[in-house]
Each structure stands twice: as C-alpha cells, then as structure tokens.
Design an enzyme around this catalytic site. Structure first.
Site, short mmCIF file in Angstrom:
data_model
loop_
_atom_site.label_atom_id
_atom_site.label_comp_id
_atom_site.label_asym_id
_atom_site.label_seq_id
_atom_site.Cartn_x
_atom_site.Cartn_y
_atom_site.Cartn_z
CD GLU A 106 -1.87 -2.18 1.89
OE1 GLU A 106 -2.68 -3.10 1.75
OE2 GLU A 106 -0.85 -2.27 2.60
CB THR A 107 1.42 4.11 -1.88
OG1 THR A 107 2.44 3.22 -2.31
CG2 THR A 107 1.97 5.53 -1.80
#
Length: 279
Positions: free
Chosen positions: A45-46
């Site tokens: 994830e970002t």
C-alpha cells in the site's frame, strides 16, 4: 514536490516489518496520480495524506494498492499516523489521533506504541461449505487442519481460518492458480507460555487480485478481524501478541488488546526513508 516517508510498521527490527510509503500534502493529486505512484512504489500500500473533510478528524488518508483504492487497511493506518505526527501534526485530542478514511473515522491512540481501534466488520459469520472446500484445496490443507472458518472482512475482504497448530500455518503452501481472487488469513494459537518471546498467535495472510498473488508481511486489518472473531469465541485471551511474516523472513509483532468492547491493534513504527517526490 511533496514530502514522502517510508515507514516500517509492526517490527522493532529495521526492514523486518511491513513498509508503507506515505505521501504528504496530497490534496492536489488526482486518482490517476495516486494509482500511478502506488504502482511505482510497488509496495502493498501507498497512502496519501490530505486535509480532513469530516468534523473531528485530524487528517484524511487515501489508501492505494497497485490495483486500486482501499477503504481501510491496518499497517497503512499506523504508518500514516506516525508520518503525520513526525511531520509536525498536532492532534486535537491529547493522546489520540483521529484519522479519516473511506471506512470512516478511526482512532489511533498514542503510548508505548501506536494502536488503532478496529473498525466494525462489514462481513462476518461462517463460510459457505463449497467455498471453504475450495479454500482448503487452494492452500494445500486437509479438511481436518481447519478448526473453524469465518469472514473477518473490515474492508479488504479477508476470509479467516483457524488452523489446528502453528506448524500447519507455517507449512501452508498455496496453489497460486487455485487461490486467485482470494484474500485469506491463517491463524493458530500457541500453548500458553510455549514461546519465551510472549507470542501467542501465528498468522499468515495471502492476497490476490487480477495482477498479482503474494503473502503480506504483516497485516493490521487481518489481525483486527481475527481478534474480533477469535476473542469473543473464546479461542484467544483479550490481550496477546501475534507473529506474522515468519516464512518470508520478517519479524512482525502485532499487539492486540480488547478493552471495553473495543479491539486495539498496535505495533512499532519507524521511518526508514525520508525525501521528496516530484509529482
């Protein structure tokens, strides 16, 4: 140019937790920009920190995988709160940061470590027999390896399996083709006092979408869902530590406590990379 931090979450040992890239001051970025950046970082994830839009929130976060946006995720919540505080964020309430995300408002309390209050499950209850048979087959398990199974979905879509021993959890070897499209969490408890480090639960998380299949190093959302299932069912005490990432060389440690009906999920957070992003 915007500031970016890469935070290691859920381990006190550098590079042994789960990394999250946190992009600051991201209000000017559109959906296509966020997806492109998430695919470029190629992390699980970002996240993108934005100004809050809900009353009572200290900041708003958008959570992206390489395949799209998530309403909620655990290690991005802790990593984003850590980055926001480290960048000078001041919470309105002492000892608590309130994060706004697509799933709603999530409290993150400060103390020895950051910990988030688990959001309600959006899907729970038993798994239909035919689907459970497919899951067991995809994981290379025997039917008698599974003690119980339940949906523990708080956004990402997790299906949880309680297995008969930590050894069975660690030995699971999924068939990538058969497991495509599934998001599976495996767990088994250690006997009380069996481990000198105090770990009481072994956890593994497998995810897949149209692009990829893999094992997640350490997963806050899954551990939250497992606790909301297994503690009330009497399989786990109201306070324990889960290990995750063992098979893939990580040392994830997730600290879980259930207090007055709220499930808190916490872990270590540490910034390992700081810089600027030209976007």
């Amino acid at each position: 140019m915007v500031a970016v931090r890469v935070v290691d979450v859920f381990s006190t040992v550098p590079f042994r937790g789960n990394a999250i890239a946190v992009v600051h001051d991201a209000d000017r970025l559109g959906d296509e920009d966020m997806l492109a950046i998430a695919r470029w970082t190629n992390l699980s994830e970002t996240t993108f920190l934005c100004a809050p839009t809900s009353e009572g929130a200290d900041y708003r976060v958008r959570i992206w995988t390489v395949g799209g946006e998530l309403p909620f995720a655990g290690h991005p919540t802790l990593g984003s709160a850590h980055a926001w505080l480290e960048a000078g964020g001041v919470a309105a309430r002492d000892g608590v940061v309130v994060q706004e995300c697509a799933a709603g408002l999530v409290e993150v309390r400060r103390g020895e470590r950051l910990g988030f209050a688990a959001p309600p499950l959006v899907r729970s209850g038993p798994v239909e027999g035919g689907q459970l048979d497919r899951v067991v087959d995809a994981l290379g398990l025997r039917p008698d390896d599974v003690v119980e199974a339940a949906w523990v979905d708080n956004g990402p879509g997790w299906l949880g399996l309680l297995l008969r021993s930590p050894e069975v959890v660690l030995a699971a070897d999924p068939d990538r083709a058969k497991a495509r499209g599934m998001k599976l969490g495996l767990a088994a408890a250690y006997a009380p006092g069996a481990r000198e480090d105090g770990v009481g639960l072994e956890v593994r998380a497998f995810y897949s979408d149209d692009r990829d299949f893999g094992e997640d190093p350490v997963t806050g959302s899954l551990n939250a869902g497992l606790a909301q299932w297994l503690v009330p069912a009497g399989h786990l005490p109201p306070r324990y530590v889960a290990a995750q990432g063992t098979v893939i060389g990580r040392e994830g440690r997730v600290h879980v406590s259930v207090e007055d009906g709220t499930t808190w999920v916490g872990g270590a957070t540490r910034t390992l990379v700081t810089g600027t992003l030209s976007a």
